[in-house]
Design a protein around this motif. Structure first.
Motif, PDB file in Angstrom:
ATOM      1  N   LEU A 179      -5.188  -2.636  15.780  1.00 18.77           N
ATOM      2  CA  LEU A 179      -5.947  -3.901  15.703  1.00 18.77           C
ATOM      3  C   LEU A 179      -7.210  -3.741  14.866  1.00 18.77           C
ATOM      4  N   ALA A 180      -7.922  -2.629  15.062  1.00 17.43           N
ATOM      5  CA  ALA A 180      -9.136  -2.394  14.264  1.00 17.43           C
ATOM      6  C   ALA A 180      -8.772  -2.229  12.790  1.00 17.43           C
ATOM      7  N   ASN A 181      -7.680  -1.525  12.527  1.00  9.65           N
ATOM      8  CA  ASN A 181      -7.255  -1.360  11.129  1.00  9.65           C
ATOM      9  C   ASN A 181      -6.915  -2.700  10.494  1.00  9.65           C
ATOM     10  N   LEU A 182      -6.212  -3.551  11.239  1.00 11.95           N
ATOM     11  CA  LEU A 182      -5.805  -4.839  10.670  1.00 11.95           C
ATOM     12  C   LEU A 182      -7.002  -5.767  10.478  1.00 11.95           C
ATOM     13  N   ALA A 183      -8.000  -5.646  11.348  1.00 16.75           N
ATOM     14  CA  ALA A 183      -9.207  -6.465  11.169  1.00 16.75           C
ATOM     15  C   ALA A 183      -9.899  -6.090   9.862  1.00 16.75           C
ATOM     16  N   ASN A 192      -3.503 -12.237   2.002  1.00 19.98           N
ATOM     17  CA  ASN A 192      -2.198 -11.668   2.361  1.00 19.98           C
ATOM     18  C   ASN A 192      -1.675 -12.335   3.650  1.00 19.98           C
ATOM     19  N   SER A 193      -0.686 -13.217   3.501  1.00 21.45           N
ATOM     20  CA  SER A 193      -0.204 -13.978   4.668  1.00 21.45           C
ATOM     21  C   SER A 193       0.612 -13.107   5.621  1.00 21.45           C
ATOM     22  N   GLN A 197      -0.125 -12.795   9.674  1.00 15.67           N
ATOM     23  CA  GLN A 197       0.931 -12.929  10.678  1.00 15.67           C
ATOM     24  C   GLN A 197       1.007 -11.672  11.556  1.00 15.67           C
ATOM     25  N   ARG A 198       0.853 -10.526  10.920  1.00 15.81           N
ATOM     26  CA  ARG A 198       0.937  -9.271  11.683  1.00 15.81           C
ATOM     27  C   ARG A 198      -0.189  -9.155  12.710  1.00 15.81           C
ATOM     28  N   LEU A 219       6.878  -2.776   6.769  1.00 16.44           N
ATOM     29  CA  LEU A 219       5.717  -3.507   7.289  1.00 16.44           C
ATOM     30  C   LEU A 219       4.424  -2.953   6.695  1.00 16.44           C
ATOM     31  N   GLU A 220       4.347  -1.633   6.573  1.00 17.20           N
ATOM     32  CA  GLU A 220       3.147  -1.028   5.980  1.00 17.20           C
ATOM     33  C   GLU A 220       3.024  -1.387   4.503  1.00 17.20           C
ATOM     34  N   GLN A 221       4.148  -1.382   3.786  1.00 21.90           N
ATOM     35  CA  GLN A 221       4.094  -1.769   2.363  1.00 21.90           C
ATOM     36  C   GLN A 221       3.534  -3.184   2.210  1.00 21.90           C
ATOM     37  N   ARG A 222       3.843  -4.041   3.175  1.00 23.34           N
ATOM     38  CA  ARG A 222       3.431  -5.446   3.050  1.00 23.34           C
ATOM     39  C   ARG A 222       2.018  -5.702   3.540  1.00 23.34           C
TER      40      ARG A 222
END
Ligand SMILES: [Zn+2]
Length: 263
Positions: A179-183, A192-193, A197-198, A219-222
């Motif tokens: 979660l911290a990484n995605l934030a 990046n849509s 979504q992720r 998923l990581e590539q995207r």
């Protein structure tokens, strides 16, 4: 025979991955602490058969002695003699057979100089068999490890190699940092849509106290900015943020890693 893979939580956010088969034999990856592993083995009536190590950090190796005290099992890990319990040293191109499954060893320096990952390409005759990657602290869901011993070019090249693995590869990272990484990723790559979504999907998993892992290479590539240093949209966003021109993938990676370290 298929492998079952289970995360054993340790410390605040580590996962010690356990690989087991129908015979009750278990390999664990990066046991930073022996006690949760021992408790899990006992409650599931399973037997430790081996230990795999990705790199020397204490939160990945601190439980080896405790496990060896009650089970004489092989310990696989990076060469160099710096992790004294390792009795089967591994380097680039080596193969190790884990409960009948062959894993290829790749050296991925950057987080540490000794870092290796374990990749099983899947079994061609078995539709249920998918490629598996145990990548320690090199690649995280939505992020990557800090560069403690290597340099950004090394880490970039290591991650590029992982990004080139089959898209369906299941990715087993050693920490729940998603979660911290995605934030951070969403701030760096706002258009990046897939990433937006992720964030929703992974937050739901954490709300239900489920691990966000495994991830997949696709998923990581995207969604992982550290694997998207070829993206012009990401490049433009980071250039604007740091008010500096970026010309290459390595430069973009270096700038992203610096921003994340400061976050
Ligand atoms: Zn580490």
């Amino acid at each position: 025979m298929a492998l079952t893979i289970t995360p054993i939580p340790a410390f605040t956010d580590n996962y010690i991955w356990a690989l087991h088969n129908a015979d009750g034999q278990v390999y664990v990856v990066d046991p930073g602490d022996a006690s949760p592993v021992t408790a899990w083995l006992t409650s599931n009536q399973l037997t430790l058969a081996g230990i795999l190590i990705t790199h020397h950090h204490a939160d990945h190796t601190g439980g080896i002695d405790g496990l060896l005290a009650s089970a004489q099992v092989p310990v696989y890990g990076p060469a160099g003699g710096h992790i004294k319990q390792i009795d089967h040293t591994l380097q680039e191109g080596d193969q190790v057979t884990v409960l009948g499954h062959a894993f290829d060893i790749m050296e991925t320096p950057g987080h540490t100089l000794d870092h290796i990952v374990y990749f099983h390409p899947g079994l061609p005759d078995d539709a249920d068999s998918v490629p598996l990657l145990f990548c320690g602290d090199t690649l995280f869901a939505g992020g990557c490890g800090r560069i403690f011993e290597g340099n950004p070019t090394m880490m970039y090249n290591s991650l590029q190699r992982l990004a080139a693995l089959p898209a369906e590869t299941q990715v087993f990272c050693a920490h729940e940092y998603t979660l911290a990484n995605l934030a951070f990723a969403a701030g760096a790559d706002p258009e990046n849509s897939d990433l937006a979504q992720r964030q929703v999907t992974e937050r739901d998993k954490r709300d239900q106290q489920r691990p966000t892992l495994p991830s997949s290479i696709l998923l990581e590539q995207r969604t992982n900015p550290f694997l998207r240093c070829h993206s012009q949209g990401l490049q433009a966003a980071v250039q604007q943020r740091i008010s500096q021109k970026i010309d290459t993938g390595v430069e973009l990676f270096t700038a992203l890693r610096r921003l994340k370290d400061q976050a």
